[in-house]
Design a protein around this motif. Structure first.
Motif, PDB file in Angstrom:
ATOM      1  N   ARG A  16       0.830  -1.210   0.000  1.00  0.00           N
ATOM      2  CA  ARG A  16       0.000   0.000   0.000  1.00  0.00           C
ATOM      3  C   ARG A  16       0.863   1.258   0.000  1.00  0.00           C
ATOM      4  O   ARG A  16       0.494   2.276  -0.596  1.00  0.00           O
ATOM      5  N   TRP A  17       2.006   1.186   0.652  1.00  0.00           N
ATOM      6  CA  TRP A  17       2.946   2.303   0.604  1.00  0.00           C
ATOM      7  C   TRP A  17       3.357   2.566  -0.836  1.00  0.00           C
ATOM      8  O   TRP A  17       3.410   3.726  -1.284  1.00  0.00           O
ATOM      9  N   HIS A  18       3.592   1.506  -1.588  1.00  0.00           N
ATOM     10  CA  HIS A  18       3.997   1.662  -2.995  1.00  0.00           C
ATOM     11  C   HIS A  18       2.838   2.153  -3.866  1.00  0.00           C
ATOM     12  O   HIS A  18       3.011   3.069  -4.681  1.00  0.00           O
ATOM     13  N   THR A  19       1.662   1.551  -3.708  1.00  0.00           N
ATOM     14  CA  THR A  19       0.564   1.864  -4.626  1.00  0.00           C
ATOM     15  C   THR A  19      -0.091   3.204  -4.355  1.00  0.00           C
ATOM     16  O   THR A  19      -0.607   3.841  -5.266  1.00  0.00           O
ATOM     17  N   ASP A  73       1.511   5.707  -2.456  1.00  0.00           N
ATOM     18  CA  ASP A  73       2.542   6.716  -2.239  1.00  0.00           C
ATOM     19  C   ASP A  73       2.288   7.502  -0.954  1.00  0.00           C
ATOM     20  O   ASP A  73       2.667   8.678  -0.844  1.00  0.00           O
ATOM     21  N   ARG A  74       1.640   6.848  -0.002  1.00  0.00           N
ATOM     22  CA  ARG A  74       1.352   7.489   1.291  1.00  0.00           C
ATOM     23  C   ARG A  74       2.333   6.965   2.328  1.00  0.00           C
ATOM     24  O   ARG A  74       2.402   5.769   2.617  1.00  0.00           O
ATOM     25  N   GLY A  75       3.090   7.873   2.914  1.00  0.00           N
ATOM     26  CA  GLY A  75       4.114   7.493   3.868  1.00  0.00           C
ATOM     27  C   GLY A  75       3.575   6.883   5.143  1.00  0.00           C
ATOM     28  O   GLY A  75       4.316   6.232   5.882  1.00  0.00           O
ATOM     29  N   ALA A  76       2.279   7.078   5.428  1.00  0.00           N
ATOM     30  CA  ALA A  76       1.705   6.485   6.632  1.00  0.00           C
ATOM     31  C   ALA A  76       1.853   4.966   6.612  1.00  0.00           C
ATOM     32  O   ALA A  76       2.020   4.324   7.660  1.00  0.00           O
ATOM     33  N   TYR A  77       1.804   4.381   5.416  1.00  0.00           N
ATOM     34  CA  TYR A  77       1.958   2.927   5.316  1.00  0.00           C
ATOM     35  C   TYR A  77       3.411   2.521   5.568  1.00  0.00           C
ATOM     36  O   TYR A  77       3.671   1.412   6.038  1.00  0.00           O
ATOM     37  N   LEU A  78       4.357   3.386   5.253  1.00  0.00           N
ATOM     38  CA  LEU A  78       5.747   3.131   5.600  1.00  0.00           C
ATOM     39  C   LEU A  78       5.889   3.052   7.118  1.00  0.00           C
ATOM     40  O   LEU A  78       6.521   2.122   7.649  1.00  0.00           O
ATOM     41  N   ALA A  79       5.300   4.014   7.811  1.00  0.00           N
ATOM     42  CA  ALA A  79       5.339   3.998   9.272  1.00  0.00           C
ATOM     43  C   ALA A  79       4.648   2.760   9.821  1.00  0.00           C
ATOM     44  O   ALA A  79       5.138   2.115  10.759  1.00  0.00           O
ATOM     45  N   MET A  80       3.514   2.414   9.204  1.00  0.00           N
ATOM     46  CA  MET A  80       2.757   1.237   9.646  1.00  0.00           C
ATOM     47  C   MET A  80       3.587  -0.033   9.494  1.00  0.00           C
ATOM     48  O   MET A  80       3.605  -0.890  10.383  1.00  0.00           O
ATOM     49  N   ALA A  81       4.302  -0.167   8.371  1.00  0.00           N
ATOM     50  CA  ALA A  81       5.116  -1.357   8.133  1.00  0.00           C
ATOM     51  C   ALA A  81       6.179  -1.512   9.219  1.00  0.00           C
ATOM     52  O   ALA A  81       6.391  -2.616   9.750  1.00  0.00           O
ATOM     53  N   GLY A  82       6.850  -0.439   9.560  1.00  0.00           N
ATOM     54  CA  GLY A  82       7.872  -0.509  10.591  1.00  0.00           C
ATOM     55  C   GLY A  82       7.313  -0.850  11.957  1.00  0.00           C
ATOM     56  O   GLY A  82       7.900  -1.643  12.707  1.00  0.00           O
ATOM     57  N   ILE A  83       6.161  -0.262  12.280  1.00  0.00           N
ATOM     58  CA  ILE A  83       5.555  -0.512  13.593  1.00  0.00           C
ATOM     59  C   ILE A  83       5.047  -1.950  13.680  1.00  0.00           C
ATOM     60  O   ILE A  83       5.233  -2.629  14.699  1.00  0.00           O
ATOM     61  N   GLY A 109      10.427  -0.253  -5.647  1.00  0.00           N
ATOM     62  CA  GLY A 109      10.670   1.163  -5.901  1.00  0.00           C
ATOM     63  C   GLY A 109       9.788   2.088  -5.099  1.00  0.00           C
ATOM     64  O   GLY A 109       9.386   3.151  -5.594  1.00  0.00           O
ATOM     65  N   ALA A 110       9.487   1.706  -3.864  1.00  0.00           N
ATOM     66  CA  ALA A 110       8.677   2.581  -3.009  1.00  0.00           C
ATOM     67  C   ALA A 110       9.438   3.869  -2.720  1.00  0.00           C
ATOM     68  O   ALA A 110      10.661   3.860  -2.568  1.00  0.00           O
ATOM     69  N   ARG A 111       8.697   4.968  -2.667  1.00  0.00           N
ATOM     70  CA  ARG A 111       9.331   6.279  -2.482  1.00  0.00           C
ATOM     71  C   ARG A 111       9.455   6.586  -1.001  1.00  0.00           C
ATOM     72  O   ARG A 111       8.466   6.647  -0.276  1.00  0.00           O
ATOM     73  N   TRP A 112      10.710   6.722  -0.550  1.00  0.00           N
ATOM     74  CA  TRP A 112      10.954   6.990   0.866  1.00  0.00           C
ATOM     75  C   TRP A 112      10.514   8.403   1.212  1.00  0.00           C
ATOM     76  O   TRP A 112      10.819   9.350   0.501  1.00  0.00           O
ATOM     77  N   GLN A 113       9.790   8.513   2.325  1.00  0.00           N
ATOM     78  CA  GLN A 113       9.318   9.812   2.806  1.00  0.00           C
ATOM     79  C   GLN A 113       9.847   9.993   4.226  1.00  0.00           C
ATOM     80  O   GLN A 113       9.397   9.322   5.159  1.00  0.00           O
TER      81      GLN A 113
END
Length: 607
Positions: A165-168, A170-180, A207-211
């Motif tokens: 979901r972070w990739h599709t 492009d919302r960084g909240a999913y990046l945070a969610m993945a780590g947590i 190729g997810a965009r780091w935020q």
């Protein structure tokens, strides 16, 4: 199979209400084997602290910043305790607290499997994957067993879902969610630490965009999760973390050597064990036995064993570093094969005359997993050969084969981590249940693609898919139902001895019979039958609550009773009650006691 058959847009379509209804019905029906299985919930020593930490906190103790004791006598991270805490607080009952937690986590895990499969392969595959997962024996057992490893499939699926979901989006909240989520998984079971490298590799591949703002927010969330345990560790000079890293038991070698006589390989138990020894029973017809001891089945006669031939121990020749390295390398392919086979292993026992068919179904599922993986590798390789590596990311994120490869790569990275950390699946199979959720997605995707390729008519194709997934799901669901309905809890086995309902019945009987008088002394004469629990004695030096009688004593404490016996080995002289398992009755003169039976557990009350 057509590698383009299930290519989807990056943003999934809204879910129709019929799909939600189908998903809910699939999951609700799965509650039948799960709730039936809960009848045989296990309540053994290592599970009790999962609930006890919370109730101790509510009773005025310290916040549960740590969990159970690990295999090196070090305190585990507390996430398993935290996950169970809300339901334990709500129900004020260990059984319902653990069961409600398991049901909720299973629902979350099933939903994650469905959503990720839907995003990657479409709605049809999403429903099939959810069915295959939620009826899998790992998911069923994890619903009513407070065992950290059985929660791993949900963490694997949620982590992958957040990454995708972070990739599709492009919302960084999913990046945070993945780590947590990955951190919560690691805090539940150490094996999930490999989610971190798997996340990083998948993020690079898709190729997810780091935020950075959301990376910082996720890092802060992780710090909030780990802070209580780290504060607890700081007070202990990080002794537990050092024990995890060194893999040396925190109690020291001297404490382990002191109880070597209790280990199963230690021969007949002799002093310094202070429990009773077998006594000679009267040989006449007037022999005194408890009225309820007889069972319907006579003991099965055992063939005589030949005397063991003892040969002098031969010194093991030392191996060079090169020989050890080569010996390790040649095991790597088998480690991968074995790890991916675990989700499909085992022989069904509850399907009656269809047990062999159940084995065949599992072989079919494993073949779909292997076949789909190989097909995806070949398809991606051919596309890249024709189109060039510049199209790599488009192929990976935009095709059926690429999506399959994402799932496979996720598992391969984790398995590579297990290889590097010397955790082979035949020695630590309990580290591998997390693979199940991802493997069921891949089985579902391959099954759907095969039928699309073989059957052009859409209606027939869907009908065959429904039949196939019903049969596959039934192997797990009906097998568990059959096992429970045909389960014999009257015969002595370690599993029967740790059944929650029997231990609760013992605690209720003692509480009602004792009527609140103080002091109360209960002796547990069960060590000779459970010598694999020899570690309880040294572990008691770290946490005094760890005793052979902990499952009983904890339930009694909820009724306001405290057992004055704190001996970790369980035995106490001049006890008000003796809890003993069926084989241990031979160590007592039953004429001196009132004998009450609870399954294969007996309570002896001095006359």
């Amino acid at each position: 199979m057509n590698a383009n058959a299930n290519t989807h847009e990056t943003t999934p379509h809204p879910m129709p209400w019929a799909a939600w209804l189908a998903l809910v019905l699939i999951w609700l029906l799965s509650l039948i084997p799960k709730l039936l299985g809960a009848h045989n919930m296990v309540w053994e020593i290592d599970i009790v602290p999962v609930v006890m930490r919370t109730t101790d906190w509510l009773a005025g103790g310290s916040f549960p910043a740590f969990g159970t004791l690990s295999s090196v006598a070090a305190y585990n991270w507390p996430m398993l305790v935290w996950l169970n805490a809300p339901a334990v607080i709500l129900t004020n009952d260990p059984f319902w607290g653990m069961l409600l937690t398991g049901i909720i986590w299973n629902a979350i895990s099933t939903f994650a499997v469905f959503r990720l499969s839907n995003d990657l392969f479409g709605l049809q595959v999403g429903l099939v994957a959810a069915a295959l997962f939620t009826y899998h024996e790992t998911a069923i057992a994890g619903t009513y067993t407070a065992w950290a490893q059985l929660l791993l499939p949900g963490f694997y699926a949620l982590t992958l879902y957040a990454l995708w979901r972070w990739h599709t989006t492009d919302r960084g909240a999913y990046l945070a969610m993945a780590g947590i989520v990955a951190t919560a998984g690691f805090m539940t079971h150490f094996g999930a630490v490999l989610l971190y490298p798997a996340m990083f590799i998948i993020a690079l591949v898709i190729g997810a965009r780091w935020q950075w703002r959301w990376l910082l927010i996720g890092t802060l969330g992780v710090l909030v999760l780990i802070a209580p345990y780290l504060a607890f560790e700081a007070e202990r000079d990080f002794a537990d973390i050092r024990a995890f890293l060194s893999r040396d038991a925190l109690v020291g070698q001297a404490a382990l050597d002191a109880v070597a006589y209790l280990k199963p390989e230690g021969g007949p138990i002799a002093p310094p064990y202070d429990g009773p020894q077998p006594i000679e029973q009267p040989a006449s017809d007037d022999a005194i036995t408890a009225p309820s001891i007889a069972t319907e089945q006579a003991p099965t006669p055992q063939p005589p064993t030949s005397p063991e031939v003892v040969t002098p121990a031969q010194p093991t020749p030392s191996r060079s570093i090169v020989e050890r390295l080569v010996g390790f390398i040649v095991t790597i392919p088998e480690q991968f094969r074995y790890a991916f086979w675990l989700a499909f292993q085992g022989t069904p026992q509850g399907l009656g005359p269809f047990n062999d068919w159940g084995v065949i179904v599992r072989h079919v599922m494993s073949s779909l997993f292997i076949g789909g993986s190989l097909f995806a590798i070949v398809q991606v390789s051919l596309r890249l050969y024709r189109q060039g590596w510049r199209q790599f990311r488009q192929v990976i994120t935009g095709t059926w084969a690429g999506h399959m490869l994402i799932l496979l790569l996720f598992l391969l990275v984790i398995q590579a981590g297990f290889v590097v950390t010397r955790t082979p699946p035949w020695e630590q199979p309990t580290y591998y249940p997390g693979f199940v959720s991802v493997q069921m997605m891949m089985v579902a995707a391959t099954l759907d693609a095969c039928l699309r390729w073989l059957v052009p008519q859409q209606r027939l194709q869907r009908g065959l898919l429904m039949v196939a997934v019903t049969i596959m799901a039934a192997v797990g669901g009906l097998d568990r139902v059959g096992r429970v309905l045909n389960y014999d809890d009257s015969q002595h086995t370690p599993a029967n001895a740790w059944l929650y309902r029997h231990i609760e019945a013992v605690a209720d009987y003692i509480a009602q019979d004792w009527q609140g008088r103080e002091p109360l002394t209960i002796s547990y004469d069960i060590m000779p039958e459970m010598r694999n629990y020899w570690w309880i004695i040294p572990w008691n030096q770290v946490d005094p609550a760890y005793t052979m009688g902990l499952p009983y004593d904890y339930l009694l404490s909820l009724q306001g009773l405290t057992n004055a016996n704190t001996n970790p080995i369980g035995w106490a002289d001049d006890a008000d009650y003796i809890v003993v398992w069926e084989p241990g009755l031979a160590r007592h003169d039953l004429a001196d006691y009132e004998v009450t039976r609870f399954g294969t557990v007996y309570v002896l009350k001095p006359r």
